[in-house]
Motif scaffolding. Structure first.
Motif, mmCIF file in Angstrom:
data_model
loop_
_atom_site.group_PDB
_atom_site.id
_atom_site.type_symbol
_atom_site.label_atom_id
_atom_site.label_comp_id
_atom_site.label_asym_id
_atom_site.label_seq_id
_atom_site.Cartn_x
_atom_site.Cartn_y
_atom_site.Cartn_z
ATOM 1 N N GLU A 1 3.682 7.646 -2.542
ATOM 2 C CA GLU A 1 4.810 8.555 -2.750
ATOM 3 C C GLU A 1 5.307 9.160 -1.442
ATOM 4 N N ASP A 2 4.385 9.455 -0.526
ATOM 5 C CA ASP A 2 4.767 10.079 0.728
ATOM 6 C C ASP A 2 5.639 9.176 1.594
ATOM 7 N N ASP A 3 5.633 7.892 1.309
ATOM 8 C CA ASP A 3 6.428 6.945 2.091
ATOM 9 C C ASP A 3 7.850 6.810 1.559
ATOM 10 N N LEU A 4 8.101 7.332 0.366
ATOM 11 C CA LEU A 4 9.399 7.187 -0.285
ATOM 12 C C LEU A 4 10.235 8.466 -0.187
ATOM 13 N N SER A 5 11.525 8.276 -0.032
ATOM 14 C CA SER A 5 12.457 9.402 -0.024
ATOM 15 C C SER A 5 13.679 9.057 -0.862
ATOM 16 N N GLU A 6 14.261 10.068 -1.450
ATOM 17 C CA GLU A 6 15.521 9.929 -2.166
ATOM 18 C C GLU A 6 16.613 10.468 -1.260
ATOM 19 N N LEU B 1 0.811 -1.216 0.000
ATOM 20 C CA LEU B 1 0.000 0.000 0.000
ATOM 21 C C LEU B 1 0.846 1.268 0.000
ATOM 22 N N SER B 2 2.139 1.133 -0.133
ATOM 23 C CA SER B 2 3.052 2.279 -0.058
ATOM 24 C C SER B 2 2.746 3.312 -1.136
#
Length: 205
Positions: A137-142, A134-135
């Motif tokens: 965009e807000d859960d991802l970081s670069e 269910l991930s």
């Protein structure tokens, strides 16, 4: 309301171009955080996928990440194991400030591919198997390539030179009402993205 004529539309669009460029410049300046991680912009993603180039770090990562989410949804243990790089770092994330008063034994958190099966259930808990697919965009970081954080610098050693690290962090509330979290850091190793670390608030090993 009357529709705008073609000429009127052209005049309005032309007058907005300088403003749009100014806003974009300001947005780009604000997007970069002082911390180690930078949120991945939806607009940036759309722009990159609009090109025919499928070889950028982000595109390679996203292809891998979709497979990772699908494997987690199916609880495909064999497939998931192949997506990890070993030895895998499993210590809770540490900061440079913490290192000043409490040195970290980096090797103590490493697990081998032979050890992985005994920790599989602790990594891919019922909550994790539910939340990973269910991930958003807000859960991802670069991870900022210029970061000075020792945690990420330690992980970068095993990745391809010049490649980018990405991070997934999930914060949630357990059934007992306790707030907790877990996360993964992904890096390109020998041309292929892999999970290169797993972290949670307490040690895994």
């Amino acid at each position: 309301m009357k529709r705008l004529t073609v000429y009127a539309r052209f005049v309005i669009i032309a007058s907005l171009i300088p403003v749009m460029y100014a806003c974009n410049g300001s947005e780009a300046g604000n997007r970069k955080r002082d911390s180690a991680t930078v949120a991945i912009s939806n607009d940036t993603v759309a722009a990159r996928y609009a090109t025919k180039d499928t070889g950028t770090d982000e595109q390679q990562f996203r292809l891998f990440f979709e497979k990772f989410k699908s494997a987690a949804k199916a609880n495909g243990k064999t497939q998931l194991v192949q997506m990890f790089n070993f030895p895998l770092q499993t210590l809770p994330q540490w900061t440079n400030d913490e290192l000043k008063s409490n040195p970290v034994d980096v090797k103590s958190g490493l697990i081998t591919v032979n050890e992985f099966p005994q920790y599989y259930g602790d990594i891919f808990t019922r909550d994790a198997l539910k939340l990973i697919p269910l991930s958003k965009e807000d859960d991802l970081s670069e991870i900022d390539k210029t970061t000075a954080e020792n945690y990420y610098l330690t992980l970068k050693v095993i990745t391809d030179k010049g490649s980018t690290l990405y991070e997934l962090e999930k914060q949630y509330t357990e059934d007992n009402g306790k707030e907790t979290s877990f996360g993964f850091v992904f890096g390109r190793v020998n041309g292929t993205y892999k999970v290169i670390s797993y972290f949670r608030p307490w040690p895994l090993k």
